[in-house]
Design an enzyme around this catalytic site. Sequence first.
Site, PDB file in Angstrom:
ATOM      1  N   ASP A 158      -7.730   1.512   1.611  1.00 51.27           N
ATOM      2  CA  ASP A 158      -7.445   2.425   2.726  1.00 51.27           C
ATOM      3  C   ASP A 158      -8.410   3.592   2.943  1.00 51.27           C
ATOM      4  O   ASP A 158      -8.461   4.137   4.034  1.00 51.27           O
ATOM      5  CB  ASP A 158      -6.007   2.962   2.617  1.00 51.27           C
ATOM      6  CG  ASP A 158      -5.476   3.461   3.960  1.00 51.27           C
ATOM      7  OD1 ASP A 158      -5.980   2.986   4.995  1.00 51.27           O
ATOM      8  OD2 ASP A 158      -4.577   4.312   3.980  1.00 51.27           O
ATOM      9  N   HIS A 177      -6.170   9.567  -0.978  1.00 53.96           N
ATOM     10  CA  HIS A 177      -6.910   9.576   0.296  1.00 53.96           C
ATOM     11  C   HIS A 177      -6.141  10.187   1.470  1.00 53.96           C
ATOM     12  O   HIS A 177      -6.620  10.116   2.599  1.00 53.96           O
ATOM     13  CB  HIS A 177      -7.401   8.165   0.628  1.00 53.96           C
ATOM     14  CG  HIS A 177      -6.303   7.153   0.751  1.00 53.96           C
ATOM     15  ND1 HIS A 177      -5.874   6.416  -0.331  1.00 53.96           N
ATOM     16  CD2 HIS A 177      -5.528   6.787   1.785  1.00 53.96           C
ATOM     17  CE1 HIS A 177      -4.887   5.633   0.056  1.00 53.96           C
ATOM     18  NE2 HIS A 177      -4.659   5.827   1.338  1.00 53.96           N
ATOM     19  N   HIS A 216       0.854  -1.196   0.000  1.00 54.75           N
ATOM     20  CA  HIS A 216       0.000   0.000   0.000  1.00 54.75           C
ATOM     21  C   HIS A 216       0.886   1.240   0.000  1.00 54.75           C
ATOM     22  O   HIS A 216       1.526   1.550   1.002  1.00 54.75           O
ATOM     23  CB  HIS A 216      -0.942   0.000   1.203  1.00 54.75           C
ATOM     24  CG  HIS A 216      -1.784   1.233   1.236  1.00 54.75           C
ATOM     25  ND1 HIS A 216      -2.693   1.522   0.249  1.00 54.75           N
ATOM     26  CD2 HIS A 216      -1.830   2.275   2.101  1.00 54.75           C
ATOM     27  CE1 HIS A 216      -3.266   2.692   0.507  1.00 54.75           C
ATOM     28  NE2 HIS A 216      -2.762   3.166   1.622  1.00 54.75           N
ATOM     29  N   ASP A 276       1.058   5.072  -0.375  1.00 50.60           N
ATOM     30  CA  ASP A 276       0.366   6.366  -0.385  1.00 50.60           C
ATOM     31  C   ASP A 276       1.077   7.365  -1.283  1.00 50.60           C
ATOM     32  O   ASP A 276       2.282   7.551  -1.178  1.00 50.60           O
ATOM     33  CB  ASP A 276       0.314   6.939   1.034  1.00 50.60           C
ATOM     34  CG  ASP A 276      -0.621   6.141   1.923  1.00 50.60           C
ATOM     35  OD1 ASP A 276      -1.768   5.926   1.512  1.00 50.60           O
ATOM     36  OD2 ASP A 276      -0.189   5.726   3.015  1.00 50.60           O
TER      37      ASP A 276
HETATM   38 ZN   LIG Z   1      -3.230   4.960   2.543  1.00 50.39          ZN
END
Ligand SMILES: [Zn+2]
Length: 1013
Positions: free
Chosen positions: A172, A417, A48, A50
């Site tokens: 997420d 996000h 994951h 970001d």
């Molecule tokens: Zn995230």
Amino acid sequence: MQLLCGLATIFVLLAVLREQQVQAACGYANCPAGKANMINVHLVPHSHDDVGWLKTVDQYYYGARNDIQHAGVQYILDNVIRELLRDAKRRFIFVESAFFFKWYNEQTAEVKSQVKTLVKGGRLEFAGGAWSMNDEAAVHYQSVIDQFTIGLKALQQTFGACGRPHVGWQIDPFGHSREMASLFAQMGFDGQFFARMDWIEKTERLKNLTAEVIWKASEVLGQSAELFTGLLYRHYSAPPGFCFDALCSDAPIIDGVSYDNNVKERVDTFIKYIQEVTTHYRSTHVLIPMGDDFNYQIAAMNFKNMDKLIKYVNERQSLGSKVNLFYSTPACYLKAIHQAPLTWPSKAQDFFPYSTDWHTYWTGYYSSRPTQKRFERDGNHFLQVTKQLTTFANLTGNDVNSNLDALRHAMGVMQHHDAITGTEKQHVAADYDRLLAAAIESAQANARAALQKLTNLTNGEFVSCLQLNISVCEFTKNGADQLVVTLFNPLGRPSYEYVRVPVNNEAYIVTDETGRLLPSDLLPVPAEVQRLSFRPKIASHELVFLAYVEKLRSYYIKKSANPRSVEELKVETQMRSMNSIPKRFSEMHKKSAEENELKSIAIDSESRGEIIVKNSHVKLTLDSSGHLTKVEMNGVSENIRQEFYYYNAAAGNNAEFKNRSSGAYIFRPNGTELLIGRQVTFSIYEGTQVKEVHQRFSDWVSQVIRIYEGVNRVEFEWLVGPIPINDNIGKEVITRFTSNIKSAGVFYTDSNGREMLKRKRNQREYFKPNMTEAVSGNYYPITARIAIEGESNRIALLNDRAQGGSSLKDGALELMLHRRLLRDDAFGVGEALNETAYGEGVVARGKVYLILSNAEGTPSRYERLEQLQIHLPFWKFFSNATKATNKKVRQISSFNLPQTVHLLTLEPFNANERLVRLENFMDKYDANPVTFNLRPLFDQLSGEEIRETTLDGNLNLSEMIRFKFQPESSNVTKPEYYKTLHSPLLAKKKDSVSKFSIVLHQMQIRTFVIKWR
Ligand SMILES: [Zn+2]
């Protein structure tokens, strides 16, 4: 023989059909087969990553500032690709195209070719595939579609059909919107997976085997918006004790001759976990994510241990174990459960608000960083404008494309996000601002080049002013003499709009392109705005005039020596200009004036010290304390009181749930709200076009209420900040409108700016919520609109950026405007949301619009049209009038789309291609389907061929085949598929006009690619 021939033809046809299906379903053909009568465990290796959070996008990519977080995405991709090449059974999914293409474009031809082999074989698979993994609460659907368009296009161009994702992987985001599911379905996705759901709902769903659902994601679109949606069992991390990542400290699999050999224990523990998971899902297939934030930087560790885990778990089968483990992907898991004859429950509402314990509602981020949330909207606005201008001016070339791409990419990053949500660290927020500002600057080069081509200002400056919200524009600082304001209308139909230009306190005259004089008003910039410490001391006033723009139009402003003659001019020209207003507008004007006439009898007397401000459409009453108390418009009257309040923020140590602080994610008020400004000081300015009430509620809250002649809405332009914190208490500022409407706990909120959802206070669709946090637990994301209605009246509030909002009491609506907090809420960001600028707390300014109407009929139809105009108003470009030439200008038309049809997209696409999206912006309650002909638009865009695609523009609609999942009532036992419900448009220039006729159902978006030249 004849018969045999016929059969042969059928076989050939079937083979062709199957081949087409395999191509369209590329990736599925390579899925690992499970074993019958076993629990088939799909291990899904993922990372994951970001696109900015605790570190900036580039810090994450390059692995800089590892003192903040040990994360370097380039190494993840380097090492994962190497590990995938070592064993054909290994799999990996990747999500964020922003990171992937930054890496891919740096690779050698040899590595690129290896990556292509991996993608073709289904060993590297893309999930989601948009520029970032977008948030779902604060994003607007237009920007979500855009960021999927660029991500999927890059994948398509690089890997062909095999690069196209089949599933969404929204693991997420902090809550999930219905519109997002609808958009996935319209893009042809087969399903989506996520990890976050209200903790009570999650517990219930896992208990009841309803963690996987068919999401009926639209009240209008039917099966076109149905999407299989699955909740992951345990967040998105590996099973407890099985994180083999370099960032973890779980035990590796020790299988050699060693005292520490742990194979038996590891296998026992894993099988036990799988058996537990299986009891919560309907299928004998289970999906186990193997990854976490920025995992796989040393991918050999992960894969080596997973290889061993698979080997030893499967060896147990010889002893009778029924657990079968293999590398897989979410798409392959989805394919497996689609093939099984299973049925699924359905879901109609959304997954907001998201809560993780008794005191923790993730409803603060709906409003966090209000100025960033607004700047992102400016970014979208300008992106739509420059995409259209580039198209109309037929600009081509590498520079043109890269200028546009810069803004497309920056907007893709902003949807992440931790970007639009405001949940990033302060230095990351500053980097997002820098990134977006630079991208707007790049796109400005396209806009200027296009306008120099499309107007008679062949050397015009066409400057954009990004601080018009505080009446600042460098270009007009010397008083706007000999100024041209070129207005671009991004909508697909002509519009009227009042234009405001910052000027000095002098007399001006405004003329249109034909030299005709226009009435205008000169109004002072509110004292509170003029006093802002960071605002340059220019432009004390704003010049206001009504503009009518089909697509592109210039207005000329110059100083006038004699103010009095201007006044006379105004009166003289006003009648003339009103007479020339086109029919639709004047009808609306006339009708409402008549309605108001009827109501004016019921006006309260002014003897009680009330103040009346009115025009021919709207009448406002203020009480002696200076608060708005009554609104009359659209033939109805309602006592509406508007006030500002703040909630004191809870400030605990987060050690226990009850000690949770309000923070960037979490909204947790501590006690009841406090009124700001019992007595309001105010002044009233009455122009011929606009009437304004300038109100001051406190040292840090002020507002302008505006009503424009001919406009059926009331505008509230608020100014909040610096929020005082000298009492060491964080504060969350709201505006609240209260009325006598008996709304019975019901209110309506939009989903990402499109369809509306019905909310009921203190209730949820699936479960009984605990309402220990009665305020924040009733907050919902408001991206565009919130409304209440009673038997007779309806109030809608429209906003200019994403905010949190609610109806906490019958008849009341509130929106959170700004928040300043002194504690972190302990969800990772590690900073208090205490934004400062210029040495003090951030000051935010924005607009809320109120529409009061009769609840009967279709009031929301009007609200929807207003919503479009608020989202995409005219863009103002400024030039010197001296640059005007005698050049004959080619008129570009607005396509004159039907009133309810929204030109959602018009942009350059692939080489010699243009992408067009048309949306029927009406709900099923508002209007009927629209039929119209695309030929004029096609011809104006120099079309040669037109084809229809899925919503993202990258797959021919005729080739879309989606998994259909069976509802609980079904007894179908064979896998079924969805295809498009209508026959996709496919036409050439030589075809007859009738072939270009299309139908748009309510809320339907149709996407076309037009080949030109
Ligand atoms: Zn995230």
